[in-house]
Design an enzyme around this catalytic site. Structure first.
Site, PDB file in Angstrom:
ATOM      1  N   HIS A   1     -35.152 -51.166   7.756  1.00 13.90           N
ATOM      2  CA  HIS A   1     -34.292 -50.027   7.404  1.00 13.90           C
ATOM      3  C   HIS A   1     -34.304 -48.948   8.470  1.00 13.90           C
ATOM      4  O   HIS A   1     -35.183 -48.897   9.343  1.00 13.90           O
ATOM      5  CB  HIS A   1     -34.694 -49.449   6.041  1.00 13.90           C
ATOM      6  CG  HIS A   1     -36.067 -48.823   6.002  1.00 13.90           C
ATOM      7  ND1 HIS A   1     -36.288 -47.496   6.312  1.00 13.90           N
ATOM      8  CD2 HIS A   1     -37.273 -49.345   5.678  1.00 13.90           C
ATOM      9  CE1 HIS A   1     -37.575 -47.216   6.157  1.00 13.90           C
ATOM     10  NE2 HIS A   1     -38.196 -48.330   5.789  1.00 13.90           N
TER      11      HIS A   1
ATOM     12  N   CYS B   1     -42.792 -51.423   4.846  1.00  7.88           N
ATOM     13  CA  CYS B   1     -41.472 -51.830   5.334  1.00  7.88           C
ATOM     14  C   CYS B   1     -41.381 -51.588   6.841  1.00  7.88           C
ATOM     15  O   CYS B   1     -42.216 -50.907   7.422  1.00  7.88           O
ATOM     16  CB  CYS B   1     -40.371 -51.060   4.608  1.00  7.88           C
ATOM     17  SG  CYS B   1     -40.138 -51.592   2.894  1.00  7.88           S
TER      18      CYS B   1
END
Length: 529
Positions: A428, A447
């Protein structure tokens, strides 16, 4: 009573027949007059305690010798002898016993030759499996490594290899074919050329900068010369940190993923103090990891190397894009996995995961309820109703759902890349775009944050549908500030991998083992049989 006795006799007869049912076995000696050899029978009883795979190999050969040809035995023995080049230990594969038996094979009795043949078959099975899928099983070592098992049917491979005398080429096909693996093997050969000399630990109280003068510089220059980063032998005994040494330090730092500023601090000293044997152990650990990874990564894929903080986009073995990344901290590691890109989410919302609720949100929001509006977080109760920050109950923090509104300052930024995995991780954008200039980027909660992700997103989508995505479609979506999901129809594999050593442009490359996996893995490789 008679009926019971009759039934017992019937069951007893059936049971005895089942237990004593003989395996079809031809105990004849096969004579090959063309090759002038004999092929001895291998009685199934000799295999009773062997693995199912070994039994299957002999069944394929009608319970006769497998390694009757000198050429096939020689090829297998060479694979064992040189498995060091794959990061394995020949002693784990009975090399000394096998070489001894081979040297006196002509003098062995028939039963001894048969036992030797079984040993060779067991060794083939063990070595072939280790070269193809690794000596150790990552799922038994780590909770957060999700890689598909690499199963392979070896019996047809062995049967064909023996008959066609292609043992060597069959072994070659079993090994990983990725460029990083091949270059790792090359780096092992390269590092073996360095002299075996003791490393005296270099210590300093302060950082060393250009034009400093101190006695430790002599040791540093010699260490840089050892690793071939420093080539000016004339000034090696001087205490001065001169411009030639400064350039050598920067070369050394570049090979170790350190900030190339020429400042000799803790990180540079730690790398300088790492010995040749420690680097070899590191290479061995990385070779083992590459045997765990998929044999074929596919035609198109995104591959992140966690310790290098880099993401590559690869098409047909050509790296078409590289992006800096931020990965999970040692406490919240990014998991190792293989998956497939499923969709892009533009203007994503962010639902805070349980770990961050417990460790970050609850302590901070308990002190200051302004935590929620300052981060554009909306609180929802279990019925999906919005809750005011002042009605929020910190004692029941886990009973709420916390959603951050989309936007440039959303924690996920303007786009996220979804791919199936059990860890709920993804690639992301981020609102901490300043992190990408840092050298140490193990800073996320698991992440992977990507620098300039919209550039990469446009590149991937444009290749799939140039008409739609080559112009300003993404900008139009972002301006709406509404969440939109775009499916990825092409197969783009995603790999989050971990390797701390490789070779690039003929130079040895090493990275900090940020999750401290290398030493432990090497020890397990050496102790596990």
């Amino acid at each position: 009573m008679k009926k019971i006795l009759l039934l017992l006799i019937i069951f007893s007869t059936i049971s005895c027949k089942k237990e004593t049912e003989p395996i079809a076995f031809d105990n004849s000696i096969i004579k090959d007059t063309v090759l002038n050899i004999i092929i001895r029978p291998v009685h199934p009883d000799l295999l009773s305690e062997k693995s199912d795979s070994v039994k299957l190999y002999y069944k394929k050969f009608n319970f006769h010798e497998i390694w009757y040809l000198d050429e096939n035995r020689k090829d297998l023995i060479n694979e064992i002898k040189f498995c060091y080049q794959e990061g394995l230990n020949p002693k784990d594969y009975e090399i000394e016993i096998i070489e001894d038996l081979e040297s006196k094979r002509d003098k062995l009795k028939d039963d001894e030759i048969v036992k030797y043949d079984i040993l060779l078959t067991e060794t083939f099975d063990k070595l072939a499996n280790h070269l193809h899928k690794g000596k150790l099983n990552p799922k038994e070592l780590y909770k957060d490594w999700d890689l598909q098992p690499k199963e392979i049917a070896l019996s047809p491979i062995l049967e064909t290899s023996i008959k066609e005398k292609t043992i060597a080429s069959s072994f070659k096909e079993l090994k990983p074919n990725h460029i990083v693996y091949h270059l790792l093997k090359q780096s092992l050969l390269e590092i073996d050329k360095f002299p075996n000399v003791p490393f005296e630990k270099i210590t300093t109280k302060n950082k060393i900068e250009l034009n400093d003068t101190l006695p430790e510089m002599v040791k540093i220059k010699k260490r840089l010369a050892y690793w071939k980063d420093y080539k000016n032998k004339d000034s090696i005994i001087t205490w001065a940190y001169d411009s030639i040494t400064f350039k050598a330090v920067k070369r050394f730092q570049a090979r170790h993923g350190l900030a190339q500023d020429g400042v000799i601090g803790i990180g540079t000293l730690r790398a300088l103090n790492t010995t040749k044997s420690e680097r070899i152990e590191q290479i061995f650990a990385n070779l083992e990891r590459w045997r765990w990874y998929p044999f074929d990564l596919g035609e198109k894929y995104l591959i992140a190397n966690i310790p290098d903080y880099m993401l590559q986009y690869v098409i047909k073995n050509d790296t078409v894009a590289s992006h800096r990344i931020v990965v999970g901290t040692p406490k919240r590691k990014t998991p190792i996995l293989s998956s497939k890109l499923s969709n892009f989410v533009f203007n994503p919302t962010w639902t805070i995961p349980p770990t961050i609720i417990k460790e970050d949100l609850t302590p901070s929001a308990s002190k200051n309820r302004n935590y929620f509006p300052s981060r554009q977080l909306t609180i929802y109760n279990s019925q999906g109703q919005e809750v005011s920050p002042y009605d929020w109950n910190p004692a029941k923090a886990n009973n709420y759902k916390y959603v951050q509104k989309p936007g440039y300052n959303n924690s996920l930024g303007l786009v996220k890349f979804n791919f199936a995995n059990r860890h709920s991780v993804y690639l992301h954008d981020t609102n901490h775009r300043d992190y990408f200039v840092k050298t140490y980027r193990s800073l996320s909660s698991g992440c992977v944050r990507v620098e300039n992700p919209l550039v990469l997103t446009k590149q991937i989508l444009t290749e799939i549908n140039p008409e739609k995505w080559s112009k300003g479609e993404i900008d139009s979506i972002l301006k709406l500030e509404k969440t939109k999901t775009v499916s990825v129809k092409d197969t783009v594999n995603v790999y989050l991998f971990y390797w701390t050593s490789w070779m690039e442009n003929g130079k040895l490359q090493f990275r900090d083992d940020i999750y401290e996996l290398d030493k432990d893995l090497f020890q397990k490789l050496r102790t596990h049989d």
